[in-house]
Structure formats: C-alpha cells, structure tokens
Design a protein around this motif. Structure first.
Motif, PDB file in Angstrom:
ATOM      1  N   ASN A   3      -1.816  19.521  39.713  1.00 56.71           N
ATOM      2  CA  ASN A   3      -2.191  18.483  40.678  1.00 56.71           C
ATOM      3  C   ASN A   3      -2.754  17.255  39.972  1.00 56.71           C
ATOM      4  O   ASN A   3      -2.520  16.128  40.393  1.00 56.71           O
ATOM      5  CB  ASN A   3      -3.221  19.025  41.672  1.00 56.71           C
ATOM      6  CG  ASN A   3      -2.583  19.934  42.696  1.00 56.71           C
ATOM      7  OD1 ASN A   3      -1.373  19.936  42.881  1.00 56.71           O
ATOM      8  ND2 ASN A   3      -3.394  20.716  43.359  1.00 56.71           N
ATOM      9  N   GLU A   4      -3.491  17.493  38.888  1.00 58.00           N
ATOM     10  CA  GLU A   4      -4.058  16.374  38.128  1.00 58.00           C
ATOM     11  C   GLU A   4      -2.953  15.550  37.468  1.00 58.00           C
ATOM     12  O   GLU A   4      -3.002  14.322  37.472  1.00 58.00           O
ATOM     13  CB  GLU A   4      -5.032  16.889  37.073  1.00 58.00           C
ATOM     14  CG  GLU A   4      -5.803  15.783  36.390  1.00 58.00           C
ATOM     15  CD  GLU A   4      -6.866  16.320  35.459  1.00 58.00           C
ATOM     16  OE1 GLU A   4      -6.931  15.821  34.323  1.00 58.00           O
ATOM     17  OE2 GLU A   4      -7.613  17.226  35.865  1.00 58.00           O
ATOM     18  N   ASP A   5      -1.949  16.233  36.920  1.00 55.60           N
ATOM     19  CA  ASP A   5      -0.806  15.528  36.321  1.00 55.60           C
ATOM     20  C   ASP A   5      -0.076  14.702  37.373  1.00 55.60           C
ATOM     21  O   ASP A   5       0.318  13.565  37.118  1.00 55.60           O
ATOM     22  CB  ASP A   5       0.181  16.503  35.682  1.00 55.60           C
ATOM     23  CG  ASP A   5      -0.376  17.204  34.469  1.00 55.60           C
ATOM     24  OD1 ASP A   5      -1.348  16.692  33.864  1.00 55.60           O
ATOM     25  OD2 ASP A   5       0.157  18.271  34.115  1.00 55.60           O
ATOM     26  N   GLN A   8      -2.044  11.617  38.278  1.00 55.48           N
ATOM     27  CA  GLN A   8      -1.948  10.594  37.232  1.00 55.48           C
ATOM     28  C   GLN A   8      -0.574   9.923  37.215  1.00 55.48           C
ATOM     29  O   GLN A   8      -0.466   8.736  36.941  1.00 55.48           O
ATOM     30  CB  GLN A   8      -2.257  11.200  35.859  1.00 55.48           C
ATOM     31  CG  GLN A   8      -3.712  11.530  35.665  1.00 55.48           C
ATOM     32  CD  GLN A   8      -4.620  10.319  35.865  1.00 55.48           C
ATOM     33  OE1 GLN A   8      -4.351   9.244  35.354  1.00 55.48           O
ATOM     34  NE2 GLN A   8      -5.677  10.494  36.640  1.00 55.48           N
TER      35      GLN A   8
END
Length: 63
Positions: A3-5, A8
């Motif tokens: 989810n962080e990727d 970003q």
C-alpha cells in the motif's frame, strides 16, 4: 506492491490534482487519483487511440 508503494506511485498525480483543484484535501485528491487510474483500462478499451496518444506524450517516447 505494498500500500505504501502504491501511495508513493500515485503521489505525482495527487499533487497535480491538488494544484488543479486547490480546495481538495490530500485524502480526497488520493481518492480521485485512484479513481482516475482505475478507470484507465476501461477508457483504453473503449477508445484505443487514447492509449497511443498517452504513450506518445510520455517523456520517454519523445526522445
């Protein structure tokens, strides 16, 4: 992709949306960016020429 990727990877689109629609908060800009990206496969299926134009307008293809 985490989810962080994902967050970003859509950040440039989120920032662009916030510039174009200044009244949007970060969260709403992220939702709109996600909806835009989610709709691209359908748009490209219905109007294949759109994909070609989009691809040709990328900096990598202009070289």
């Amino acid at each position: 992709m985490t989810n962080e990727d994902l967050a970003q990877s859509i950040r440039p689109l989120v920032e662009y949306i916030k510039i174009q629609i200044p009244c949007l908060c970060d969260q709403h800009a992220e939702i709109l960016a996600t909806q835009v990206i989610a709709g691209l496969p359908r748009l490209f299926a219905e109007q294949p020429e759109t994909f070609s134009r989009a691809l040709c307008s990328t900096p990598q293809m202009r070289k």
